[in-house]
Structures are given as C-alpha cells and as structure tokens.
Design an enzyme around this catalytic site. Structure first.
Site, short mmCIF file in Angstrom:
data_model
loop_
_atom_site.label_atom_id
_atom_site.label_comp_id
_atom_site.label_asym_id
_atom_site.label_seq_id
_atom_site.Cartn_x
_atom_site.Cartn_y
_atom_site.Cartn_z
N ARG A 35 -30.99 41.43 60.66
CA ARG A 35 -32.35 41.45 61.18
C ARG A 35 -33.18 40.45 60.37
NH1 ARG A 35 -37.40 44.53 60.77
NH2 ARG A 35 -36.65 45.17 58.73
N ASP A 53 -32.10 44.64 65.87
CA ASP A 53 -33.13 45.45 65.21
C ASP A 53 -32.82 46.89 65.60
OD1 ASP A 53 -35.33 46.77 64.40
OD2 ASP A 53 -36.79 45.41 65.30
N TYR A 143 -37.23 57.84 50.21
CA TYR A 143 -35.85 57.47 50.53
C TYR A 143 -34.96 58.72 50.56
CZ TYR A 143 -31.26 55.23 49.55
OH TYR A 143 -29.96 54.83 49.57
N ILE A 173 -24.26 51.17 43.62
CA ILE A 173 -23.08 50.33 43.89
C ILE A 173 -23.21 49.04 43.07
CG2 ILE A 173 -21.75 49.11 45.67
CD1 ILE A 173 -21.70 52.18 45.97
C1 AKB Z 1 -30.98 53.17 45.18
O1 AKB Z 1 -30.99 52.98 43.95
O2 AKB Z 1 -31.98 53.40 45.85
C2 AKB Z 1 -29.63 53.16 45.88
C3 AKB Z 1 -29.05 54.54 45.99
C4 AKB Z 1 -28.58 55.25 44.79
O3 AKB Z 1 -28.95 55.06 47.06
N1 AKB Z 1 -28.74 52.30 45.20
#
Ligand code: AKB
Length: 314
Positions: A35, A53, A143, A173
């Site tokens: 995107r 999108d 989040y 990651i």
């Molecule tokens: C973050 O730090 O927001 C990501 C996760 C741990 O989901 N890497």
C-alpha cells in the site's frame, strides 16, 4: 499448489515471507501486495505484485477473484509505538482491515488465513514470567486492544462460518533485511545497525527490560508450519510462540563479544511503559505439542548471524 496472497508484503515480515513462500510454493503462486511502502526490486521481479488497500473491499474482492486465491497472509498492521501516537488510525487499519479480509475470505471460500497476533495482547495484569496461552488479556495499548479484538474475531469467524483462521502471538522479530517500523521491540534490530555502523547505540528502553523475541528464520518457519498443520491437530486458533528472552543489557553484552568497542547508553522514552506492560517470557508449550513448534535460534546464534550478514552488507 496453493495460491497465496500476502497483504502487507513490504513490511519487516512480509519482505522476507514473500521470497520464502515463493521458494516453497512457486513464484507465480505468491502475490505480493503493498500500500504505502514500495516493494523491494527482488520481490517485484520474482513474481506478481499488486497494490492493495485492506480498507477497500472492492480491491480485495477483485484480487481474490482474479488470482483464484485460496490462502491469505494478512500482515498489514500499525504497531505498538505508532499506535500510541495515532490510536484512531491504528484501530481503523488494524480492525477494519482485518474484518474486511475475513469477510471477503468468507465470501470467496478462502481455505486458510494466517493473521499474526502479538505479545501485545498481554497487559500489566497478566503474569509476566512464562506467560501461558490462556490467561488475562487486558492490554493498555491501542495496538494490544486491536490484537485482542482480532483474536476474538478469528475465533468468531471460525466457529460461526468455519473460516480457517490461524494466529500466532509474535514476540519482537529480529531480522536483517527490512527494518521494523513503529514497534517497541524495534530496538533489538536497530542496535545491530548502529553497532556496526557507529559502534554506539542510544537505547530507548532501560537496560534491565526483558522482552520475548524471535529471529526471522524461526518466524518464517513458524508462519508456514502453522499453515501446513492439519486442522484436526489444532485445538485452538491462537498460539503463544517465542524464540528467546533477553534484556537490553544482555543483547548489548552479546554484541560486544563480536564488536568490543561497542558502547550503549540507555535513554528510556514513552516506549518503556509499553515494554513494562508486556511479558518477559512466554510459555509456548501448546504450539510445541499441537503443531511441533521448535525454534532454532537463541541469543548467541542469532547475534552471530545478524552481525555476519549486516557486516557484509553495511
Ligand atoms: C511491537 O513492538 O509493537 C511489535 C510486537 C511485539 O508486536 N514488534
């Protein structure tokens, strides 16, 4: 052979997952979508690439139809730190993107969907050591809230519509190809680039902050192993997974074993509070039992590999 679409192919995971999948399933069978961020040249050259999108149902429907897709990796997401700066955008992209993909997948009879959740589903009330698969989920970041809601949606679509959605709660990651963007665990990638380029790093977390992490080769293995497991073996939709846990000071010490002049300073910012709300270590025994999850890398072997790869490239 599967026909796979990767939504969010330009991101940290997507940019390595696409070549990995193309290698396994054939170049033409893996459609990379992007995107905002453009895709790497190697991805553009090796197979189909299209704009998508996830907020636009018409485009998703057109692509599912045109490419006769049967497998979806939905990776597009706003991460924890950016999510705290723009919570409404994080909700919009993470939740509306996911429900669109699930709805279109239902309509087009998609066989499998892999959607990563995160250790961000946990919060300050969750046990922080060896956090179990089933436990308190009361995150304090937007989040994390979107990931908890997403996990519930995945369960809902599976039970109500028999849509085969599978998810893993990814830790931080660590990877050498594409920098992560907007996460709290990003420091564990940035530290390598700075250690090699400048021999110093200003860490945005305190030195004793311990977080669960995973090296990219293990992440790719985990995302494809879960996809290929027979559904009869899976007793749930969402699995804890982890590769290793270390503090900021421990990774710095490990890097110093390779780059003795490396110096680190700790200047915690708003991301410290996010990190403090997450687990230090994860119990992934259910993933190990039900679909054979078994990571290969620890702090020592990951650090050596990262330094070998990045020293050659930078
Ligand atoms: C973050 O730090 O927001 C990501 C996760 C741990 O989901 N890497």
């Amino acid at each position: 052979m599967r026909k796979i679409i990767v939504i969010g192919a330009a991101g940290q995971i997507g940019s390595e997952l696409v070549p990995f999948l193309r290698n396994k399933y054939g170049n033409d069978n893996v459609i990379a979508t992007y995107r905002k961020t453009l895709l790497q040249d190697s991805i553009k050259k090796s197979g189909p690439v299209v704009y998508l999108d996830a907020l636009d149902n018409n485009i998703i429907s057109k692509l599912f139809n045109e490419y006769e897709v049967d497998t979806v990796y939905h990776l597009a997401s706003i991460l924890s730190a950016t999510g705290e700066k723009m919570p409404q955008t994080a909700w919009n992209i993470n939740m509306n993107g996911l429900i669109n993909v699930l709805e279109m997948s239902r309509k087009y009879n998609i066989k499998n969907i892999i959607w990563p959740s995160s250790i961000a589903v946990f919060g300050p009330t969750t046990p922080r050591d060896n956090t179990p698969n089933t436990t308190i989920l009361q995150p304090t970041t937007m989040y994390g809230i979107t990931k908890v809601a997403g996990e519930l949606l995945a369960e809902y679509y599976y039970k109500k519509f028999e849509l085969d959605v599978r998810s893993i709660r990814l830790p931080g990651i660590i990877s050498s190809e594409t920098l992560p963007g907007g996460g709290t665990t990003d420091y564990a990638v940035e530290i390598f680039y700075e250690a090699i380029k400048k021999k110093e790093y200003n860490c945005f977390l305190k030195k004793d902050t311990i977080l669960p992490m995973m090296y990219m080769p293990d992440c790719l293995k985990c995302m494809t192993d879960l996809l290929e497991t027979d559904n009869s073996k899976l007793k749930r939709r969402v699995y804890n997974v982890t590769g290793m846990s270390f503090s900021a000071e421990e990774i710095a010490t490990e890097i110093k074993n390779h780059i003795p002049e490396f110096q680190i300073e700790y200047k915690p910012d708003f991301r410290q509070e996010i990190a403090d709300s997450w687990p230090k270590s994860i119990d992934d025994s259910l993933a190990r039992e039900e679909w054979g999850w078994n990571p290969s890398y620890n702090l020592e072997s990951m650090t050596k590999d990262m330094i070998d790869i990045l020293s050659k490239r930078l």
